[in-house]
Write a protein that holds these residues in place. Structure first.
Motif, PDB file in Angstrom:
ATOM      1  N   GLU A 127     -11.164  -2.035 127.531  1.00 48.23           N
ATOM      2  CA  GLU A 127      -9.950  -2.768 127.132  1.00 48.23           C
ATOM      3  C   GLU A 127     -10.251  -3.588 125.882  1.00 48.23           C
ATOM      4  O   GLU A 127     -11.362  -4.132 125.737  1.00 48.23           O
ATOM      5  CB  GLU A 127      -9.485  -3.695 128.260  1.00 48.23           C
ATOM      6  N   ILE A 128      -9.321  -3.654 124.953  1.00 49.73           N
ATOM      7  CA  ILE A 128      -9.481  -4.533 123.788  1.00 49.73           C
ATOM      8  C   ILE A 128      -8.361  -5.576 123.787  1.00 49.73           C
ATOM      9  O   ILE A 128      -7.269  -5.330 124.310  1.00 49.73           O
ATOM     10  CB  ILE A 128      -9.524  -3.755 122.444  1.00 49.73           C
ATOM     11  N   HIS A 129      -8.685  -6.732 123.198  1.00 49.98           N
ATOM     12  CA  HIS A 129      -7.762  -7.872 123.295  1.00 49.98           C
ATOM     13  C   HIS A 129      -7.367  -8.383 121.914  1.00 49.98           C
ATOM     14  O   HIS A 129      -8.190  -8.425 121.006  1.00 49.98           O
ATOM     15  CB  HIS A 129      -8.418  -9.007 124.088  1.00 49.98           C
ATOM     16  N   ASP A 130      -6.116  -8.763 121.799  1.00 50.85           N
ATOM     17  CA  ASP A 130      -5.635  -9.369 120.551  1.00 50.85           C
ATOM     18  C   ASP A 130      -4.275  -9.995 120.868  1.00 50.85           C
ATOM     19  O   ASP A 130      -3.512  -9.453 121.687  1.00 50.85           O
ATOM     20  CB  ASP A 130      -5.458  -8.279 119.482  1.00 50.85           C
ATOM     21  N   SER A 131      -3.987 -11.103 120.185  1.00 49.98           N
ATOM     22  CA  SER A 131      -2.698 -11.760 120.470  1.00 49.98           C
ATOM     23  C   SER A 131      -1.515 -10.880 120.036  1.00 49.98           C
ATOM     24  O   SER A 131      -0.423 -10.997 120.578  1.00 49.98           O
ATOM     25  CB  SER A 131      -2.629 -13.115 119.753  1.00 49.98           C
ATOM     26  N   LEU A 132      -1.766  -9.951 119.091  1.00 45.32           N
ATOM     27  CA  LEU A 132      -0.688  -9.054 118.641  1.00 45.32           C
ATOM     28  C   LEU A 132      -0.039  -8.331 119.820  1.00 45.32           C
ATOM     29  O   LEU A 132       1.165  -8.126 119.854  1.00 45.32           O
ATOM     30  CB  LEU A 132      -1.247  -8.035 117.626  1.00 45.32           C
ATOM     31  N   TRP A 133      -0.844  -7.924 120.820  1.00 48.91           N
ATOM     32  CA  TRP A 133      -0.251  -7.239 121.971  1.00 48.91           C
ATOM     33  C   TRP A 133      -0.202  -8.097 123.234  1.00 48.91           C
ATOM     34  O   TRP A 133       0.711  -7.936 124.030  1.00 48.91           O
ATOM     35  CB  TRP A 133      -0.876  -5.879 122.229  1.00 48.91           C
ATOM     36  N   SER A 134      -1.135  -9.054 123.371  1.00 47.25           N
ATOM     37  CA  SER A 134      -1.067  -9.853 124.609  1.00 47.25           C
ATOM     38  C   SER A 134       0.231 -10.671 124.624  1.00 47.25           C
ATOM     39  O   SER A 134       0.848 -10.849 125.666  1.00 47.25           O
ATOM     40  CB  SER A 134      -2.293 -10.746 124.779  1.00 47.25           C
ATOM     41  N   GLU A 135       0.682 -11.104 123.431  1.00 48.31           N
ATOM     42  CA  GLU A 135       1.939 -11.872 123.377  1.00 48.31           C
ATOM     43  C   GLU A 135       3.150 -11.018 123.747  1.00 48.31           C
ATOM     44  O   GLU A 135       4.206 -11.524 124.092  1.00 48.31           O
ATOM     45  CB  GLU A 135       2.132 -12.465 121.973  1.00 48.31           C
ATOM     46  N   GLN A 136       2.988  -9.706 123.647  1.00 53.01           N
ATOM     47  CA  GLN A 136       4.079  -8.804 124.051  1.00 53.01           C
ATOM     48  C   GLN A 136       3.874  -8.298 125.481  1.00 53.01           C
ATOM     49  O   GLN A 136       4.551  -7.354 125.916  1.00 53.01           O
ATOM     50  CB  GLN A 136       4.144  -7.601 123.112  1.00 53.01           C
ATOM     51  N   ASN A 137       2.868  -8.876 126.156  1.00 50.34           N
ATOM     52  CA  ASN A 137       2.540  -8.446 127.516  1.00 50.34           C
ATOM     53  C   ASN A 137       2.187  -6.951 127.572  1.00 50.34           C
ATOM     54  O   ASN A 137       2.645  -6.214 128.442  1.00 50.34           O
ATOM     55  CB  ASN A 137       3.720  -8.780 128.456  1.00 50.34           C
ATOM     56  N   ILE A 138       1.370  -6.549 126.593  1.00 50.26           N
ATOM     57  CA  ILE A 138       0.940  -5.142 126.511  1.00 50.26           C
ATOM     58  C   ILE A 138      -0.574  -5.114 126.637  1.00 50.26           C
ATOM     59  O   ILE A 138      -1.271  -5.993 126.117  1.00 50.26           O
ATOM     60  CB  ILE A 138       1.399  -4.535 125.154  1.00 50.26           C
ATOM     61  N   ARG A 139      -1.079  -4.093 127.358  1.00 48.72           N
ATOM     62  CA  ARG A 139      -2.545  -3.928 127.455  1.00 48.72           C
ATOM     63  C   ARG A 139      -2.965  -2.660 126.720  1.00 48.72           C
ATOM     64  O   ARG A 139      -2.278  -1.636 126.794  1.00 48.72           O
ATOM     65  CB  ARG A 139      -2.974  -3.837 128.928  1.00 48.72           C
ATOM     66  N   ILE A 140      -4.099  -2.763 126.024  1.00 46.84           N
ATOM     67  CA  ILE A 140      -4.601  -1.600 125.278  1.00 46.84           C
ATOM     68  C   ILE A 140      -6.032  -1.281 125.699  1.00 46.84           C
ATOM     69  O   ILE A 140      -6.895  -2.165 125.728  1.00 46.84           O
ATOM     70  CB  ILE A 140      -4.529  -1.838 123.753  1.00 46.84           C
ATOM     71  N   PHE A 141      -6.236  -0.020 126.032  1.00 45.42           N
ATOM     72  CA  PHE A 141      -7.564   0.474 126.397  1.00 45.42           C
ATOM     73  C   PHE A 141      -7.969   1.554 125.385  1.00 45.42           C
ATOM     74  O   PHE A 141      -7.118   2.318 124.922  1.00 45.42           O
ATOM     75  CB  PHE A 141      -7.543   1.105 127.794  1.00 45.42           C
ATOM     76  N   ILE A 142      -9.273   1.592 125.104  1.00 46.50           N
ATOM     77  CA  ILE A 142      -9.754   2.667 124.229  1.00 46.50           C
ATOM     78  C   ILE A 142     -10.591   3.630 125.055  1.00 46.50           C
ATOM     79  O   ILE A 142     -11.541   3.217 125.734  1.00 46.50           O
ATOM     80  CB  ILE A 142     -10.621   2.123 123.065  1.00 46.50           C
ATOM     81  N   LYS A 143     -10.207   4.881 125.026  1.00 48.49           N
ATOM     82  CA  LYS A 143     -11.011   5.918 125.680  1.00 48.49           C
ATOM     83  C   LYS A 143     -12.096   6.303 124.687  1.00 48.49           C
ATOM     84  O   LYS A 143     -11.828   6.887 123.625  1.00 48.49           O
ATOM     85  CB  LYS A 143     -10.113   7.111 126.034  1.00 48.49           C
ATOM     86  N   ARG A 144     -13.347   5.928 125.040  1.00 47.90           N
ATOM     87  CA  ARG A 144     -14.451   5.990 124.077  1.00 47.90           C
ATOM     88  C   ARG A 144     -15.120   7.365 124.025  1.00 47.90           C
ATOM     89  O   ARG A 144     -16.315   7.509 124.297  1.00 47.90           O
ATOM     90  CB  ARG A 144     -15.478   4.900 124.402  1.00 47.90           C
ATOM     91  N   ASP A 145     -14.365   8.367 123.606  1.00 48.25           N
ATOM     92  CA  ASP A 145     -14.988   9.687 123.452  1.00 48.25           C
ATOM     93  C   ASP A 145     -16.012   9.694 122.315  1.00 48.25           C
ATOM     94  O   ASP A 145     -16.836  10.597 122.239  1.00 48.25           O
ATOM     95  CB  ASP A 145     -13.912  10.765 123.219  1.00 48.25           C
ATOM     96  N   ASP A 146     -15.956   8.662 121.458  1.00 52.82           N
ATOM     97  CA  ASP A 146     -16.978   8.554 120.398  1.00 52.82           C
ATOM     98  C   ASP A 146     -18.367   8.334 121.000  1.00 52.82           C
ATOM     99  O   ASP A 146     -19.371   8.549 120.324  1.00 52.82           O
ATOM    100  CB  ASP A 146     -16.647   7.407 119.430  1.00 52.82           C
TER     101      ASP A 146
END
Ligand SMILES: Cc1ncc(COP(=O)(O)O)c(C=O)c1O
Length: 295
Positions: free
Chosen positions: A19-38
């Protein structure tokens, strides 16, 4: 070496989900995960393993055949194929764009040659027509279309889709498109709204692939505005964006594919594209040659 054993010993599969965090999406109540195929492997990074694995399975059942594919002199796809062929004892053939080149032209070609890939250099015109050099004579081969596209490339996304679904049920997945194999393979095997960020002006080709493989693409939302200028063209603002992203999240991205994809994601977030409460998985498709420093 057997493919399951290779996967077990050499590859990080399932790849991690961070999971990555930033106010850009936390303020919109959105969660973002990165699938680390790298993180799958330093060389067969990102979507390379996903796209190649069904071809490798086929090659293992037909040991008299080589795996043949096309690419430019810096192709990540061919580089990965050469490596996997070397480690797994599969014969590989690489058809390279540019008759003026040779096996010494760059460190990647030198390395691919050392891994035993049979390299052939053809003119740009012959490359466009995907001509098979006559010198190959009677050699029998399995053709992997440029960039790992094709029915088996698409099928290779099945495991990726199951890995994601076992961990999380996202509302959206976002990924960069080149040939479209990754995005189209995914929507073939799951039912999630998928945002495709084009990195080159090939929307028509992607639409043709959808028809060719009778894919139900109602969940696919293609975005062409993040191509900016032209494929593989570097832009200062993309380089800056990638550097800032790395500083914020300690995850490396590059400007061609994953940089454009995350830039698009940030832009869509700023435009309030996603509903509050959404969970998004961003697919890190790799693209960073971790061997760069060695050359
Ligand atoms: C790092 C990276 N991401 C994304 C893509 C695009 O993948 P696809 O060709 O499956 O659309 C590529 C191309 O192979 C790539 O190298």
């Amino acid at each position: 070496m057997d493919i399951e054993k290779f996967q077990q010993i050499h590859l990080q599969i399932p790849s991690p989900l961070h999971e990555i965090h930033d106010s850009l999406w936390s303020e919109q109540n959105i969660r973002i995960f990165i699938k680390r195929d790298d993180l799958i492997h330093p060389i067969i990074s990102g979507n390379k393993w996903r796209k190649l694995n069904e071809y490798i399975r086929l090659a293992q059942q037909t040991p008299d055949y080589s795996l043949l594919s096309f690419g430019g002199a810096f192709s990540n796809h061919l580089y990965s194929l050469a490596y996997v062929g070397y480690v797994m004892g599969i014969k590989t053939i690489g058809i390279i764009r540019g008759e003026e080149l040779n096996i010494q032209s760059n460190p990647y070609l030198i390395q691919m040659n050392q891994w035993g890939m049979n390299l052939h250099f053809i003119s740009r015109d012959a490359y466009r027509k995907k001509e098979i050099p006559t010198q190959l004579g009677e050699i029998r081969f399995i053709l992997i279309p440029e960039g790992g596209y094709g029915k088996l490339g698409l099928k290779g996304m099945k495991d990726l889709s199951s890995e994601i679904m076992q961990e999380i049920k996202p509302d959206y997945l976002i990924t960069a498109l080149g040939t479209g194999t990754t995005a189209l393979g995914l929507i073939q095997s799951y039912n999630i709204k998928t945002i495709g960020i084009l990195t080159l002006k090939n929307k028509k080709e992607i639409e043709e692939h959808i028809i060719e493989h009778a894919i139900n693409a109602e969940n696919l939302d293609l975005h062409t505005v993040y191509v900016f200028d032209k494929y593989a063209k570097s832009h200062d603002f993309l380089d800056t964006f990638c550097a800032l992203f790395e500083t914020s999240h300690q995850i490396k991205i590059e400007p061609i594919y994953t940089g454009r994809m995350f830039y698009g994601l940030y832009d869509l977030l700023k435009k309030k594209y996603f509903e509050s409460g959404s969970t998004i998985v961003a697919l890190h498709t790799g693209g960073i040659k971790l061997t760069d420093g060695a050359f």
